[in-house]
Motif scaffolding. Structure first.
Motif, PDB file in Angstrom:
ATOM      1  N   ASP A 221       0.885  -1.131  -0.088  1.00  0.00           N
ATOM      2  CA  ASP A 221       0.152  -0.029   0.057  1.00  0.00           C
ATOM      3  C   ASP A 221       0.963   1.419   0.084  1.00  0.00           C
ATOM      4  O   ASP A 221       1.552   1.556   0.898  1.00  0.00           O
ATOM      5  CB  ASP A 221      -0.839   0.010   1.082  1.00  0.00           C
ATOM      6  CG  ASP A 221      -1.955   1.058   1.404  1.00  0.00           C
ATOM      7  OD1 ASP A 221      -1.584   2.161   0.501  1.00  0.00           O
ATOM      8  OD2 ASP A 221      -2.650   1.234   2.110  1.00  0.00           O
ATOM      9  N   PRO A 222       0.950   1.851  -1.234  1.00  0.00           N
ATOM     10  CA  PRO A 222       1.974   2.976  -1.134  1.00  0.00           C
ATOM     11  C   PRO A 222       1.591   4.190  -0.104  1.00  0.00           C
ATOM     12  O   PRO A 222       2.711   4.706   0.413  1.00  0.00           O
ATOM     13  CB  PRO A 222       1.813   3.575  -2.576  1.00  0.00           C
ATOM     14  CG  PRO A 222       1.398   2.420  -3.255  1.00  0.00           C
ATOM     15  CD  PRO A 222       0.341   1.784  -2.384  1.00  0.00           C
ATOM     16  N   GLY A 223       0.265   4.265   0.117  1.00  0.00           N
ATOM     17  CA  GLY A 223      -0.039   5.170   1.269  1.00  0.00           C
ATOM     18  C   GLY A 223       0.453   4.861   2.686  1.00  0.00           C
ATOM     19  O   GLY A 223       0.786   5.579   3.333  1.00  0.00           O
TER      20      GLY A 223
ATOM     21  N   GLY B 117       2.987   6.845   4.824  1.00  0.00           N
ATOM     22  CA  GLY B 117       2.752   7.170   6.054  1.00  0.00           C
ATOM     23  C   GLY B 117       3.830   6.765   7.206  1.00  0.00           C
ATOM     24  O   GLY B 117       3.879   7.452   8.150  1.00  0.00           O
ATOM     25  N   LEU B 118       4.401   5.718   7.163  1.00  0.00           N
ATOM     26  CA  LEU B 118       5.358   5.222   7.933  1.00  0.00           C
ATOM     27  C   LEU B 118       6.697   6.304   7.898  1.00  0.00           C
ATOM     28  O   LEU B 118       7.231   6.551   9.003  1.00  0.00           O
ATOM     29  CB  LEU B 118       5.695   3.600   7.456  1.00  0.00           C
ATOM     30  CG  LEU B 118       6.972   3.219   8.220  1.00  0.00           C
ATOM     31  CD1 LEU B 118       6.811   3.195   9.698  1.00  0.00           C
ATOM     32  CD2 LEU B 118       7.440   1.719   7.886  1.00  0.00           C
ATOM     33  N   ALA B 119       6.789   6.477   6.669  1.00  0.00           N
ATOM     34  CA  ALA B 119       7.955   7.422   6.535  1.00  0.00           C
ATOM     35  C   ALA B 119       7.769   8.777   7.117  1.00  0.00           C
ATOM     36  O   ALA B 119       8.810   9.366   7.723  1.00  0.00           O
ATOM     37  CB  ALA B 119       8.367   7.626   4.951  1.00  0.00           C
ATOM     38  N   ALA B 120       6.548   9.065   7.036  1.00  0.00           N
ATOM     39  CA  ALA B 120       6.075  10.546   7.568  1.00  0.00           C
ATOM     40  C   ALA B 120       6.302  10.435   9.253  1.00  0.00           C
ATOM     41  O   ALA B 120       6.746  11.277   9.837  1.00  0.00           O
ATOM     42  CB  ALA B 120       4.840  11.020   7.142  1.00  0.00           C
ATOM     43  N   ALA B 121       5.725   9.406   9.740  1.00  0.00           N
ATOM     44  CA  ALA B 121       5.760   9.140  11.330  1.00  0.00           C
ATOM     45  C   ALA B 121       7.211   9.083  11.650  1.00  0.00           C
ATOM     46  O   ALA B 121       7.420   9.414  12.663  1.00  0.00           O
ATOM     47  CB  ALA B 121       5.081   7.833  11.725  1.00  0.00           C
TER      48      ALA B 121
ATOM     49  N   PRO C  99       3.610  -1.963   7.847  1.00  0.00           N
ATOM     50  CA  PRO C  99       3.883  -0.506   7.720  1.00  0.00           C
ATOM     51  C   PRO C  99       2.638   0.249   8.669  1.00  0.00           C
ATOM     52  O   PRO C  99       3.060   1.194   9.392  1.00  0.00           O
ATOM     53  CB  PRO C  99       3.906  -0.039   6.429  1.00  0.00           C
ATOM     54  CG  PRO C  99       3.078  -1.238   5.656  1.00  0.00           C
ATOM     55  CD  PRO C  99       3.389  -2.583   6.661  1.00  0.00           C
ATOM     56  N   GLN C 100       1.534  -0.216   8.763  1.00  0.00           N
ATOM     57  CA  GLN C 100       0.297   0.572   9.398  1.00  0.00           C
ATOM     58  C   GLN C 100       0.783   0.598  10.924  1.00  0.00           C
ATOM     59  O   GLN C 100       0.449   1.447  11.536  1.00  0.00           O
ATOM     60  CB  GLN C 100      -1.058  -0.201   8.802  1.00  0.00           C
ATOM     61  CG  GLN C 100      -1.454   0.086   7.571  1.00  0.00           C
ATOM     62  CD  GLN C 100      -1.043  -1.124   6.748  1.00  0.00           C
ATOM     63  OE1 GLN C 100      -0.211  -1.637   6.818  1.00  0.00           O
ATOM     64  NE2 GLN C 100      -1.857  -1.026   5.676  1.00  0.00           N
ATOM     65  N   ALA C 101       0.914  -0.735  11.233  1.00  0.00           N
ATOM     66  CA  ALA C 101       0.886  -0.812  12.883  1.00  0.00           C
ATOM     67  C   ALA C 101       2.326  -0.120  13.093  1.00  0.00           C
ATOM     68  O   ALA C 101       2.363   0.755  14.286  1.00  0.00           O
ATOM     69  CB  ALA C 101       1.595  -2.563  13.119  1.00  0.00           C
ATOM     70  N   ARG C 102       3.164  -0.007  12.513  1.00  0.00           N
ATOM     71  CA  ARG C 102       4.784   0.541  12.937  1.00  0.00           C
ATOM     72  C   ARG C 102       4.472   2.117  12.750  1.00  0.00           C
ATOM     73  O   ARG C 102       4.932   2.669  13.593  1.00  0.00           O
ATOM     74  CB  ARG C 102       5.767   0.368  12.062  1.00  0.00           C
ATOM     75  CG  ARG C 102       6.269  -0.922  12.065  1.00  0.00           C
ATOM     76  CD  ARG C 102       7.106  -1.532  10.956  1.00  0.00           C
ATOM     77  NE  ARG C 102       8.689  -0.920  11.039  1.00  0.00           N
ATOM     78  CZ  ARG C 102       9.416  -0.831  10.308  1.00  0.00           C
ATOM     79  NH1 ARG C 102       9.178  -1.448   9.024  1.00  0.00           N
ATOM     80  NH2 ARG C 102      10.541  -0.329  10.441  1.00  0.00           N
ATOM     81  N   GLU C 103       3.576   2.554  11.819  1.00  0.00           N
ATOM     82  CA  GLU C 103       3.239   3.969  11.921  1.00  0.00           C
ATOM     83  C   GLU C 103       2.495   4.405  13.113  1.00  0.00           C
ATOM     84  O   GLU C 103       2.730   5.420  13.633  1.00  0.00           O
ATOM     85  CB  GLU C 103       2.471   4.241  10.576  1.00  0.00           C
ATOM     86  CG  GLU C 103       1.815   5.723  10.559  1.00  0.00           C
ATOM     87  CD  GLU C 103       0.825   5.987   9.232  1.00  0.00           C
ATOM     88  OE1 GLU C 103       0.264   7.025   9.405  1.00  0.00           O
ATOM     89  OE2 GLU C 103       0.546   5.171   8.688  1.00  0.00           O
ATOM     90  N   ARG C 104       1.469   3.591  13.467  1.00  0.00           N
ATOM     91  CA  ARG C 104       0.692   4.002  14.573  1.00  0.00           C
ATOM     92  C   ARG C 104       1.665   4.130  15.957  1.00  0.00           C
ATOM     93  O   ARG C 104       1.348   4.967  16.724  1.00  0.00           O
ATOM     94  CB  ARG C 104      -0.327   2.872  15.026  1.00  0.00           C
ATOM     95  CG  ARG C 104      -1.523   2.978  13.732  1.00  0.00           C
ATOM     96  CD  ARG C 104      -2.840   2.110  14.276  1.00  0.00           C
ATOM     97  NE  ARG C 104      -2.417   0.635  14.266  1.00  0.00           N
ATOM     98  CZ  ARG C 104      -2.579  -0.203  13.060  1.00  0.00           C
ATOM     99  NH1 ARG C 104      -2.969   0.348  11.967  1.00  0.00           N
ATOM    100  NH2 ARG C 104      -2.179  -1.400  13.492  1.00  0.00           N
ATOM    101  N   PHE C 105       2.411   3.019  15.973  1.00  0.00           N
ATOM    102  CA  PHE C 105       3.205   3.294  17.420  1.00  0.00           C
ATOM    103  C   PHE C 105       3.946   4.526  17.266  1.00  0.00           C
ATOM    104  O   PHE C 105       4.248   5.101  18.399  1.00  0.00           O
ATOM    105  CB  PHE C 105       4.175   1.809  17.430  1.00  0.00           C
ATOM    106  CG  PHE C 105       4.916   1.759  18.799  1.00  0.00           C
ATOM    107  CD1 PHE C 105       4.268   1.681  19.885  1.00  0.00           C
ATOM    108  CD2 PHE C 105       6.407   1.674  18.535  1.00  0.00           C
ATOM    109  CE1 PHE C 105       5.322   1.496  20.995  1.00  0.00           C
ATOM    110  CE2 PHE C 105       7.261   1.545  19.568  1.00  0.00           C
ATOM    111  CZ  PHE C 105       6.807   1.746  20.912  1.00  0.00           C
ATOM    112  N   LEU C 106       4.767   4.713  16.141  1.00  0.00           N
ATOM    113  CA  LEU C 106       5.750   5.853  16.117  1.00  0.00           C
ATOM    114  C   LEU C 106       5.048   6.996  16.529  1.00  0.00           C
ATOM    115  O   LEU C 106       5.363   7.937  16.946  1.00  0.00           O
ATOM    116  CB  LEU C 106       6.523   5.850  14.849  1.00  0.00           C
ATOM    117  CG  LEU C 106       7.411   4.610  14.454  1.00  0.00           C
ATOM    118  CD1 LEU C 106       8.071   4.879  13.082  1.00  0.00           C
ATOM    119  CD2 LEU C 106       8.156   4.499  15.562  1.00  0.00           C
TER     120      LEU C 106
END
Length: 293
Positions: free
Chosen positions: A148-150, A154-158, A273-280
């Motif tokens: 999912d490119p988004g 999102g992970l990069a932004a977080a 990536p979604q889970a890692r983004e949420r944690f960061l």
């Protein structure tokens, strides 16, 4: 990978699995199943470890659709017949090193592998979180999952946001990661032993380590020891086997915790990536709030 209908994957034990067609009915350890779901792979079943109970631990399931994913149980409740009741054509397990399947009795794991292919992803302390995540991604894509490119953006932004927040201004909030064991005892994480905590440290978060002593991953002692670390942010284990932090009434700890930000932490992190983004983002919010206080 697939080639002319043949599915192949070399796991972290170095074992090559080759089957005639891409597996479609995956049974997975709960952490692995929730991570694969981030890539669109819905496991037909999941199983837990000896720390889990008769129902799935919601701290570990992420966004898995539990109404359509069969939870097989955990610990002593698991035998080969129970694990195979959904007719899986692949088992995805994890290991904390040496190739041993986590969560299953060695004999059960051996007999299971005699009947269905098993791939093992190493999630142990010797691995970086990026490496673990990359292996799950490789497996998910080979099973027909999609990036999912988004989510990647999102992970990069977080990641960028936490690095910026952690590096802003003078002084860092003191961050302590722990697992409450009861009213008189707590396990304090040694940050260098946990891949996801090492990521936080690399981004500039001020993780505080307990004193050297017994315990490889944790330093176990009383709540007075945790209080002495003077946390500004507490990463608290939210797995079902941990005691809720709000239930701890130790006077020294209560005084030290007053005003500290609390962030939920799953020591068996989901690696999509979604889970890692949420944690960061949760950690970034806590660091920012602590700096502004």
């Amino acid at each position: 990978m697939t080639e002319q209908g043949v599915w192949r994957f070399t796991d972290d034990r170095g074992r090559l699995t080759t089957v005639e067609r891409r597996p479609a009915r995956v049974l997975a350890y709960i952490q692995a199943g929730a991570t694969l779901w981030d890539y669109g792979i819905r496991p037909e079943g999941i199983f837990g470890s000896g720390h889990d109970g008769a129902t799935p631990d919601l701290a570990k399931t992420g966004t898995l659709p539990l109404d359509t994913v069969d939870y097989r149980g955990a610990g002593g409740a698991l035998d080969v017949d129970t694990l195979l009741r959904g007719d899986p054509d692949l088992v995805v397990a994890v290991s904390y090193g040496h190739g041993q399947v986590y969560g299953l009795d060695p004999d059960t794991a051996k007999h299971l592998e005699e009947q269905v292919p098993v791939v093992v992803i190493d999630v142990g302390q010797a691995r970086t979180l990026d490496r673990v995540a990359a292996r799950f991604e490789e497996l998910a894509l080979s099973l027909g999952g999609a990036l999912d490119p988004g989510a990647e953006e999102g992970l990069a932004a977080a990641t960028a946001r936490l690095r910026e927040v952690a590096g802003a201004g003078a002084g860092k909030p003191r961050v302590v990661a722990l697992s409450p064991a009861g009213p008189d005892q707590v396990h304090i994480a040694r940050p260098q032993m946990w891949p996801e905590l090492r990521v936080l440290a690399e981004l500039g978060v001020g993780l505080v380590a307990p004193e050297e002593g017994p315990g490889v991953n944790w330093s176990t002692g009383g709540w007075d020891g945790a209080a002495a670390l003077r946390p500004g942010i507490v990463l608290t284990d939210i797995r079902a086997n941990a005691v809720p932090l709000d239930g701890i009434a130790h006077p020294e700890w209560s005084a030290a915790r007053a005003g500290a930000r609390v962030v939920p932490w799953n020591p068996e992190p989901l690696c999509g990536p979604q889970a890692r983004e949420r944690f960061l983002l949760m950690v970034a919010d806590a660091v920012e709030a602590a700096r502004e206080a």
